[in-house]
Write an enzyme that holds these catalytic residues in place. Structure first.
Site, PDB file in Angstrom:
ATOM      1  N   CYS A  22     -58.598   3.721 -13.440  1.00 43.13           N
ATOM      2  CA  CYS A  22     -57.190   4.019 -13.200  1.00 43.13           C
ATOM      3  C   CYS A  22     -57.010   5.112 -12.154  1.00 43.13           C
ATOM      4  CB  CYS A  22     -56.521   4.363 -14.534  1.00 43.13           C
ATOM      5  SG  CYS A  22     -54.749   4.268 -14.450  1.00 43.13           S
ATOM      6  N   HIS A  81     -57.411  -0.082 -17.988  1.00 42.09           N
ATOM      7  CA  HIS A  81     -58.180   0.757 -18.918  1.00 42.09           C
ATOM      8  C   HIS A  81     -59.129  -0.099 -19.755  1.00 42.09           C
ATOM      9  CE1 HIS A  81     -56.202   4.647 -18.373  1.00 42.09           C
ATOM     10  NE2 HIS A  81     -55.125   3.940 -18.077  1.00 42.09           N
ATOM     11  N   GLU A 106     -61.282   1.020 -21.826  1.00 42.84           N
ATOM     12  CA  GLU A 106     -61.669   1.718 -23.056  1.00 42.84           C
ATOM     13  C   GLU A 106     -60.723   1.453 -24.224  1.00 42.84           C
ATOM     14  OE1 GLU A 106     -60.467   2.975 -20.335  1.00 42.84           O
ATOM     15  OE2 GLU A 106     -59.165   4.689 -20.630  1.00 42.84           O
TER      16      GLU A 106
END
Ligand code: XMP
Length: 513
Positions: free
Chosen positions: A81, A169, A171
């Site tokens: 990001c 993202h 994660e």
């Protein structure tokens, strides 16, 4: 040797999540502040570097900017990001404010299937975006790898240098295959094995504790909570009788709490345990006190006093151990408008006065909560301790509204024991954050047999939460609520009414005081 991935934190609320994801791959990860020098990073000899997301635009005046030399470390780098913007900033790409903010779910199409980040993954993936600025010109040496509806450069790569940038993202849970992407980065690209296991950690931690402490003595305040219990088990394994644990009974404990702690640590583990029964002192000082803040202050101050006196009785010790966890020590990046900086973790460290001249030992300070639990199991602690729900330091006092008296403590303790028992039997205990009883000392009318009663009310509180910062009430089944209500009213004298707390946090808190 433990291999390590370094994460530079640019202020994303997800930075800690990245660290956990890497550790879930059995690879050790450390979070460092965004401006840590390349020299410092090189000293750690990491296998790879991750640039976290962040709320800023790389062009903002106060944007967090890293040491440019990090791009010359010769190790793989994954920019997430905001991280992708940094590649652009330093390697002559271009970032522009997007026409519209891309926020939420998106579909990623992988165009270059040879990119090692996407090995073993399908050509189309669901991903989670949260950004306004987007890359409009590739940084030097980079190729596009994947696109979304909104961006031609949703994933980019400099294959020769092993630099990767992701606009989304990987994660977060909303990127369902994100773990696979992270696994590819740490194992395939950085070449890490699976060296971070609780067994290896325990082994290393024990060695380090022995080196630090030598033949000196250590004191640990044992509360019976997960963190101090695991710290006790670890320190005991390392030091045996050089460790003294002090357990303070403040008169505000749950039913059988002092027995469980003495049983597990004293009799099973043979830890040198100093039991301090200060319940009368605490309860005397709480007499007549109804203000919640004053209650907490009295309990906090009295604890320090009792603990200090106890350490003097325990004999000379050079070290004081604390069960501080990793989320308590990570320095949050203070960036304007950064929500992560505001979301401060609850912690119980500190409090003890500086004049207590101890050196600190904090053997859990690089672990997350779930890792502490796994370590506890590794060290042989029972599930009852390792998976117990959080219990506040001021104990039952924050669950008895108004004055705390011995008889009100007894009522709440009995009701709470029923809640714990039934919630455990029903299988809910380990699924939720907390479940407990609260005593409302308002009297209401009831009938029992032929008698009219005028008794107290118990409120039931059951919440789910990730970290205690926000919470929602748990939709417990009616049958379970019925059982709880029946048992509490029948078995706890002094109670004739049970209610259910259906408030979320915010605006309510989890505890009532
Ligand atoms: P609140 O009531 O603030 O609680 O929503 C959030 C979490 O923190 C726990 N809590 C405490 N823990 N000492 C502690 O060790 C305290 O004084 C304290 N106050 C609240 C609470 O049980 C919940 O898990």
């Amino acid at each position: 040797m433990t291999e390590e991935i370094v994460i530079l934190d640019f202020g994303s609320q997800y930075t800690q999540v990245i660290a956990r994801r890497i550790r879930e791959c059995s690879v050790y990860s450390t979070i460092l502040k965004y401006d840590t020098s390349a020299k410092e990073i090189a000293k750690r000899n990491p296998a790879g570097l991750i640039l976290s997301g962040g709320p800023s635009s790389v062009y903002a005046a106060d944007a967090p900017i890293p040491d440019p030399a990090i791009f010359n470390l010769g190790i793989p780098i994954l920019g997430v990001c905001f991280g992708i913007q940094l590649f652009a900033h330093f390697l002559r790409g271009k970032v522009e404010r997007g026409q519209r903010r891309e926020y939420g779910k998106g579909t990623l199409k992988v165009k270059d299937r040879a990119c090692a980040l996407f090995t073993g993954l399908p050509g189309k993936l669901q991903v989670w975006n949260s950004h306004a600025d987007k890359l409009t010109k590739l940084p030097r040496g980079f190729q596009p790898v994947a696109v979304t509806e909104n961006s031609d450069y949703a994933a980019i790569e400099n294959r020769a240098k092993k630099f990767f940038g992701l606009q989304f993202h990987p994660e977060v849970a909303h990127t369902p295959r994100g773990r696979h992407i992270i696994r590819n980065f740490v194992h395939r690209i950085c070449g890490c094995g699976r060296t971070w296991t609780m067994k290896s950690y325990a082994h290393q931690a024990i060695e380090t504790i022995r080196e630090t402490v030598g033949s000196e003595r250590v004191i640990l305040g044992l509360s019976g909570g997960v963190d101090s219990s695991v710290a006790a088990a670890l320190l005991h394994r390392a030091l045996g009788d050089q460790l003294t644990c002090i357990f303070v009974n403040n008169g505000l404990l749950r039913a059988r709490e002092e027995e469980v702690v003495q049983e597990v640590f004293g009799r099973n583990f043979k830890v040198k345990l100093q039991y301090e029964d200060a319940s009368n002192l605490f309860l005397n000082r709480l007499k007549g006190v109804t203000d919640p803040e004053r209650k907490r202050k009295i309990i906090g101050r009295t604890f320090i006093e009792v603990f200090q006196a106890a350490t003097r009785r325990a004999g000379k010790a050079r070290f004081l151990a604390q069960g501080t966890l990793y989320p308590d020590v990570i320095e949050s990046v203070p960036i304007a408008g950064n929500p992560a900086a505001l979301i401060k973790s609850h912690h119980n460290v500190g409090g003890l006065p500086k004049k207590m001249k101890f050196e600190l030992v904090e053997p859990l300070k690089c672990l997350f909560k779930d890792e502490v639990r796994r370590l506890g199991l590794e060290l042989g602690l029972p599930n009852e301790i390792v998976f117990r729900q959080p219990f506040p330091g001021p104990g039952l006092a924050v669950r008895i509204l108004g004055e705390v008296t011995p008889s009100r403590c007894a009522i709440l303790r009995n009701a709470d024991a029923i809640v714990v028992d039934e919630i455990k039997k029903s299988g809910w205990y380990y699924k939720i954050w907390q479940s407990f009883a609260v005593l409302l000392p308002v009297r209401s009318v009831g009938v029992m047999g032929d008698e009219r009663t005028y008794d107290y009310t118990i409120a039931l509180r059951a919440v789910e939460s990730q970290d205690g910062m926000t919470a929602d009430w748990v939709r417990l089944p009616y049958e379970l609520l019925e059982k709880l209500s029946n048992r509490i009213i029948n078995e706890v004298s002094g109670v004739n009414r049970v209610c259910l707390d259906i408030s979320s946090k915010p605006p309510a808190t989890i505890e009532w005081e």
